[in-house]
Enzyme design. Structure first.
Site, PDB file in Angstrom:
ATOM      1  N   TYR A 143      54.941  43.191  35.232  1.00  0.00           N
ATOM      2  CA  TYR A 143      53.771  45.168  35.564  1.00  0.00           C
ATOM      3  C   TYR A 143      54.591  45.766  35.030  1.00  0.00           C
ATOM      4  O   TYR A 143      55.245  45.511  34.909  1.00  0.00           O
ATOM      5  CB  TYR A 143      54.012  44.495  37.739  1.00  0.00           C
ATOM      6  CG  TYR A 143      55.380  44.228  37.795  1.00  0.00           C
ATOM      7  CD1 TYR A 143      56.148  45.856  37.730  1.00  0.00           C
ATOM      8  CD2 TYR A 143      56.339  43.095  38.490  1.00  0.00           C
ATOM      9  CE1 TYR A 143      57.205  45.698  37.916  1.00  0.00           C
ATOM     10  CE2 TYR A 143      57.039  43.162  39.358  1.00  0.00           C
ATOM     11  CZ  TYR A 143      58.028  44.437  38.677  1.00  0.00           C
ATOM     12  OH  TYR A 143      59.475  44.657  39.782  1.00  0.00           O
ATOM     13  N   CYS A 144      53.307  46.689  34.974  1.00  0.00           N
ATOM     14  CA  CYS A 144      53.548  48.285  34.068  1.00  0.00           C
ATOM     15  C   CYS A 144      54.604  47.455  33.042  1.00  0.00           C
ATOM     16  O   CYS A 144      55.286  47.659  32.188  1.00  0.00           O
ATOM     17  CB  CYS A 144      54.866  48.492  35.091  1.00  0.00           C
ATOM     18  SG  CYS A 144      55.305  50.270  34.055  1.00  0.00           S
TER      19      CYS A 144
END
Length: 273
Positions: A143-144
């Site tokens: 994620y990110c």
């Protein structure tokens, strides 16, 4: 690298106690000090943790069902906010160490990679003190995700983002020091499933939780969030930093005003870039 944060600079470490309440307060703190540093105040590094929050990126806030997804997070006890730097959604808890470098930019230069390299150098040198070799480069499935993901053995431990003002800038990083990396990934994946209405082909990260890890997991016995912060502070002192609160720290009234401004400016369906 030691000369790249202008000395003297302050190392403000509040990570011994996790923050509660409004997740935008630490971002408001950095924003206010960034303004003051742009006017000539000394640089500083901010180290902090939050008890339970999810911080979204600007693109996340535009997803078609994001309000329902945000409410779902709040119902599960998470503080929710939209940060004014780049990147996508991240999960914060006591096992995540958050880090900001706030520095002057008197010439108003737009070259951002040098600033990402500075943060990467700080993280890498601190990891070395724990016996870990860090790499940089996007970790697919995390994620990110981004060009400056920091990983060990191919698993992501840290993400970096940036916020620029006219005469100063902020480089942010979150470091997964301990806790449950896979559960954090599952949380963010569930957020995107809700925020897109199940259409994960939209422009959102395809989160594969097993791509994430923690320092404690990869570093073995004795590596914790506390030992990472100790290594981080040691590195910063070697670079010329001084431990202590910034002399121009904002008041509570200033923080409340700035947090409200950040919320009104960025926490909308069409936030300004």
């Amino acid at each position: 690298m030691s000369g790249r944060i202008p000395s003297p600079f302050y190392i403000q470490n509040t990570s011994d106690n996790t923050l509660l309440g409004d997740i935008l307060f630490p971002f408001a703190y950095d924003e206010l000090l960034c303004q003051k540093i742009g006017e000539g105040a000394p640089a500083f590094v901010h180290i902090w943790r939050h008890e339970k929050a999810v911080v979204l990126g600007l693109r996340d806030r535009r997803l078609p069902h994001v309000e329902q997804a945000m409410e779902w997070l709040r119902l599960h006890g998470y503080q929710v906010g939209v940060r004014n730097s780049g990147g996508a959604a991240v999960s914060l808890d006591p096992g995540i160490v958050n880090l900001s470098i706030v520095m002057p930019n008197p010439g108003g230069k737009l070259e951002f990679k040098e600033d990402f390299e500075l943060m990467y150098s700080l993280i890498r040198e601190s990891f070395r003190k724990l016996g870990l070799d860090a790499d940089k480069g996007e970790v697919c499935g995390s994620y990110c995700p981004g060009e400056y993901d920091v990983s060990v053995n191919g698993r992501k431990l840290c993400g970096i983002s940036q916020r620029r003002q006219t005469k100063a800038f902020i480089v942010n990083a979150f470091v997964a020091a301990e806790g449950h990396a896979v559960r954090r990934g599952e949380l963010i994946r569930s957020f995107y499933e809700l925020a897109t209405g199940g259409n994960l082909e939209k422009d959102v990260p395809v989160v594969e939780p097993e791509t994430m890890a923690t320092l404690a997991e990869l570093g073995g016995y004795g590596v914790t969030g506390k030992t990472f912060v100790q290594a981080l502070v040691q590195t910063l002192q070697e670079w010329g930093g001084t431990i202590g609160r910034h002399p121009d720290k904002p008041s509570m009234q200033e923080l409340e005003r700035m947090a409200g401004l950040l919320r009104s400016r960025y926490d909308s369906r069409e936030p300004a870039e």
